[in-house]
Write an enzyme that holds these catalytic residues in place. Structure first.
Site: not given
Ligand SMILES: *Cc1c(COP(=O)(O)O)cnc(C)c1O
Length: 415
Positions: A190, A218, A249
């Site tokens: 990330s 991610h 996310k």
């Protein structure tokens, strides 16, 4: 000992230490829903200001998508607000099982188990499947939650240099006599936005009889041709033994996580993983929202395609303007400033220009590698990106860093 004046003063000194070291974290208050345009109060007490959000994990722009919100409302109406129980007592609804089935299908795995968060998934998974006879070999830069999970497990620990396959192979040879070996990595890292070479890693795991663990928080929803994740990008769907990921996310951004992978490993988690056994799972309203997200993603790749286009446009714009970037092809685009104070000043000036992008510095990133980490979203339109680019250029000019090399920036500002 009571919370005496002396104890209080001790903590006050410690907090003061954080402030004087410049690593005291303050939060900015958002007065709107999470989206490309947000209304932010900063500093605290000032009137909220409309800014373009360039630092959320809202990769697919689904955090406030009307269909997701509507599905969440319907879930609230049909399955209620809370479960008031852990899964194995009376906390499992049909929709929890449905989400597990849908994630299994989406990730190309054998089975899935939900956790309250991906932090909890990582905290529980290693202890549930490994013991003293085993070894965990992790990339040096894995996420903090993986480090905690490793700490909670009695298996031996070892580390390989970031994405260094030669070093990984040496470690696999070193630990050849262990009962079980697990190689552990993030799919997308990330802070730098680079991806783990999963094709190579899967090959090494196969060769040395090791299992492969990937945290794809991610990536899930947008990396790979149909957004399945890093394993899709590298052509190793079905070859990753354990995938952990988050719903916090790209997949709507509310909360929750899961472990997907080999059927028996998932079952071991159901029997033994402590955050699963002793903490409530995801609330029905969130489950209903994530199910709608998966509907949207399986219908079309339009959102991840738009995200890819946006990220390429943004990267190109910054490169042509003369910024130093971290190389990569993910929607995480770090603008390198190297100096910690410069990263903070730069971020503040961007905010004055209506752009919200936070500066990161040690210990979040290595010393001398301070940066503004920008994150692109499918919720961004070209006008958002153009406005952000104009602001970056304006502030970049003020600090005289456009077209400058790393060495020149460091020489002027220090590292
Ligand atoms: C964000 C993140 C997590 C934590 O996810 P939550 O569901 O918010 O707990 C875990 N691992 C990685 C790699 C992450 O980026």
């Amino acid at each position: 000992m009571a919370f005496s004046d002396a104890v209080r003063e001790g903590f006050q000194k410690e907090l003061e230490g954080l402030r004087s070291a410049g690593i005291f974290k303050t939060e900015r208050f958002i007065h709107s829903a999470q989206a490309a345009d947000i209304s932010v109060e900063f500093p605290a007490g000032s009137a909220p200001k409309k800014v373009v959000n360039m630092c959320a994990n809202n990769y697919l722009g689904l955090s406030s998508h009307p269909e997701v919100v509507q599905a969440a409302h319907a879930g609230l109406d049909s399955r209620g607000y809370g479960m008031s129980s852990v899964r194995f007592i009376c906390g499992t609804q049909d929709i929890h099982k449905e989400l597990e089935r849908r994630m299994t299908e989406f990730l190309g795995a054998e089975d899935t188990i939900l956790f309250p968060s991906c932090m909890d998934a990582n905290a529980g998974v290693f202890e549930a499947i490994l013991n003293e006879s085993d070894v965990m070999i992790s990339d040096r830069l894995v996420h903090a939650s993986i480090i905690d999970g490793i700490r909670l497990c009695k298996a031996e620990r070892d580390i390989f240099k970031h994405a260094d396959m030669e070093h990984l192979e040496r470690k696999l040879e070193l630990h050849k006599d262990k009962r079980l070996k697990v190689v552990i990595t993030d799919g997308v890292f990330s802070m730098d936005g680079d991806t783990a070479p999963l094709d190579e890693m899967a090959r090494l795991c196969e060769k040395h009889g090791a299992m492969l663990f990937v945290d794809d928080s991610h990536s899930t929803g947008f990396i790979g041709k149909t957004g399945r994740g890093t394993h899709e990008k590298y052509g190793v769907v079905g070859k990753v033994d354990i995938i952990t990921t988050t719903f916090g996310k790209a997949l709507g951004g509310a909360s929750g996580g899961c472990v997907s992978g080999r059927r028996e490993l998932v079952e071991m988690c159901r029997q033994r993983a402590r955050p699963y056994l002793f903490s409530n799972t995801i609330a029905p309203v969130v489950v209903a929202g994530v199910l709608r997200v998966l509907d949207l993603l399986s219908k079309s790749t339009e959102r991840r395609d738009k995200l890819e286009k946006n990220a390429a446009y943004w990267r190109k714009g910054l490169t042509e303007a003369g910024f130093v970037l971290k190389e990569g092809d993910t929607p995480i685009v770090p603008v390198m400033l190297f100096n910690a104070k410069l990263s903070q000043d730069f971020s503040r000036d961007l905010f004055d220009e209506g752009i919200y992008a936070v500066g990161f510095f040690f210990p979040v990133v290595p010393k001398g590698a301070a940066r503004i980490r920008t994150q692109i979203s499918a919720g961004h339109e070209t006008h958002h990106l153009d406005k952000a680019l104009a602001a970056f250029v304006k502030v970049g000019k003020i600090y005289g860093i456009l077209g400058k090399t790393k060495e020149e920036i460091v020489e002027r500002y220090g590292a």
